[in-house]
Design a protein around this motif. Structure first.
Motif, PDB file in Angstrom:
ATOM      1  N   LEU A  50       0.839  -1.203   0.000  1.00  0.00           N
ATOM      2  CA  LEU A  50       0.000   0.000   0.000  1.00  0.00           C
ATOM      3  C   LEU A  50       0.872   1.251   0.000  1.00  0.00           C
ATOM      4  O   LEU A  50       0.605   2.207  -0.738  1.00  0.00           O
ATOM      5  N   SER A  51       1.913   1.262   0.809  1.00  0.00           N
ATOM      6  CA  SER A  51       2.833   2.405   0.831  1.00  0.00           C
ATOM      7  C   SER A  51       3.553   2.547  -0.509  1.00  0.00           C
ATOM      8  O   SER A  51       3.747   3.658  -1.006  1.00  0.00           O
ATOM      9  N   ARG A  53       2.535   1.510  -3.471  1.00  0.00           N
ATOM     10  CA  ARG A  53       1.609   1.939  -4.522  1.00  0.00           C
ATOM     11  C   ARG A  53       1.412   3.457  -4.467  1.00  0.00           C
ATOM     12  O   ARG A  53       1.331   4.122  -5.491  1.00  0.00           O
ATOM     13  N   GLU A  54       1.363   3.999  -3.269  1.00  0.00           N
ATOM     14  CA  GLU A  54       1.264   5.446  -3.113  1.00  0.00           C
ATOM     15  C   GLU A  54       2.484   6.119  -3.750  1.00  0.00           C
ATOM     16  O   GLU A  54       2.364   7.149  -4.416  1.00  0.00           O
ATOM     17  N   MET A  57       2.194   6.394  -7.505  1.00  0.00           N
ATOM     18  CA  MET A  57       1.342   7.517  -7.903  1.00  0.00           C
ATOM     19  C   MET A  57       2.127   8.824  -7.866  1.00  0.00           C
ATOM     20  O   MET A  57       2.054   9.636  -8.800  1.00  0.00           O
ATOM     21  N   ARG A  58       2.892   9.024  -6.816  1.00  0.00           N
ATOM     22  CA  ARG A  58       3.653  10.264  -6.709  1.00  0.00           C
ATOM     23  C   ARG A  58       4.765  10.345  -7.756  1.00  0.00           C
ATOM     24  O   ARG A  58       5.067  11.436  -8.256  1.00  0.00           O
ATOM     25  N   TRP A  68       2.619   0.350 -11.222  1.00  0.00           N
ATOM     26  CA  TRP A  68       2.387  -0.542 -10.101  1.00  0.00           C
ATOM     27  C   TRP A  68       2.205  -1.935 -10.687  1.00  0.00           C
ATOM     28  O   TRP A  68       1.363  -2.162 -11.547  1.00  0.00           O
ATOM     29  N   LEU A 161       5.837   4.695   4.203  1.00  0.00           N
ATOM     30  CA  LEU A 161       4.959   5.737   3.683  1.00  0.00           C
ATOM     31  C   LEU A 161       5.611   7.109   3.814  1.00  0.00           C
ATOM     32  O   LEU A 161       5.660   7.881   2.859  1.00  0.00           O
ATOM     33  N   ASP A 165       7.338   9.641   0.844  1.00  0.00           N
ATOM     34  CA  ASP A 165       6.927  11.039   0.687  1.00  0.00           C
ATOM     35  C   ASP A 165       8.121  11.984   0.777  1.00  0.00           C
ATOM     36  O   ASP A 165       8.200  12.964   0.028  1.00  0.00           O
ATOM     37  N   HIS A 186      -2.150  15.481 -11.787  1.00  0.00           N
ATOM     38  CA  HIS A 186      -3.134  14.769 -10.973  1.00  0.00           C
ATOM     39  C   HIS A 186      -4.371  14.454 -11.825  1.00  0.00           C
ATOM     40  O   HIS A 186      -4.751  15.268 -12.676  1.00  0.00           O
TER      41      HIS A 186
END
Length: 190
Positions: A50-51, A53-54, A57-58, A68, A161, A165, A186
């Motif tokens: 989950l982390s 995949r985020e 996106m970024r 992904w 996560l 970031d 976005h």
């Protein structure tokens, strides 16, 4: 202090201690690999996934072609692609097979893990250590991790996560991008 605040402060203190053990030199190979890559593929399982995949996106918001692994629209891996795998234990059977396949297709394998042992360490081209406790990870020294009161790899999953970031913030600056550049990428049909 109530019980919620006590537990929250404990988790936050642990994460602060994880990042206090890292520096620019530790993550430079990750930044350089992403900046040079034309295409990036990302893999993680469970909460680590989950982390990760985020992060995929970024990376897209940064203007990178990022995929992904589990998406139906993910294309074939080709020589020279960057393949990033986040794996706490560095040894999960299906991730081992997928990373082997990515290497055979010619990708450069970058592993993000806290573990000191595991199959993926033996095949990775680059290893980035995040010194948090992960489920089933093996450590050679108490200096390799931050002790935790949390369960089943929470500390590594949470650290991932925030780690991702921070990496995105650093890449944004190094790539001379603005928040507006990223926001323009976005999804705009929701």
């Amino acid at each position: 202090m109530n019980n919620f605040q006590k537990m929250a402060n404990s988790a936050l203190d642990e994460l602060s201690n994880v990042f206090a053990k890292m520096n620019d030199k530790d993550i430079r190979p990750l930044l350089d690999s992403i900046e040079k890559a034309d295409r990036i593929f990302l893999l993680g399982a469970g909460r680590e996934g989950l982390s990760t995949r985020e992060f995929a996106m970024r990376l897209m918001h940064l203007g990178k072609e990022a995929h992904w692994l589990w998406d139906d629209t993910t294309p074939a891996v080709s020589p020279g692609d960057l393949f990033i795998c986040a794996c706490g234990s560095a040894d999960v059977s299906h991730e081992n097979v997928i990373c082997d396949n990515a290497k055979q297709a010619g990708a450069n394998l970058l592993l993000i893990t806290p573990s000191s042992e595991g199959y993926l360490l033996s095949i990775a081209d680059i290893v980035i250590k995040v010194p948090a406790m992960a489920y089933k990870a093996v450590y050679h020294s108490e200096d390799d991790y931050v002790p935790t009161n949390q369960m089943m790899g929470n500390q590594f999953e949470q650290a991932l996560l925030i780690f991702f970031d921070v990496i995105v913030m650093m890449l944004k600056d190094e790539m001379d991008l603005t928040n507006e550049d990223m926001e323009a990428r976005h999804r705009n049909v929701e």
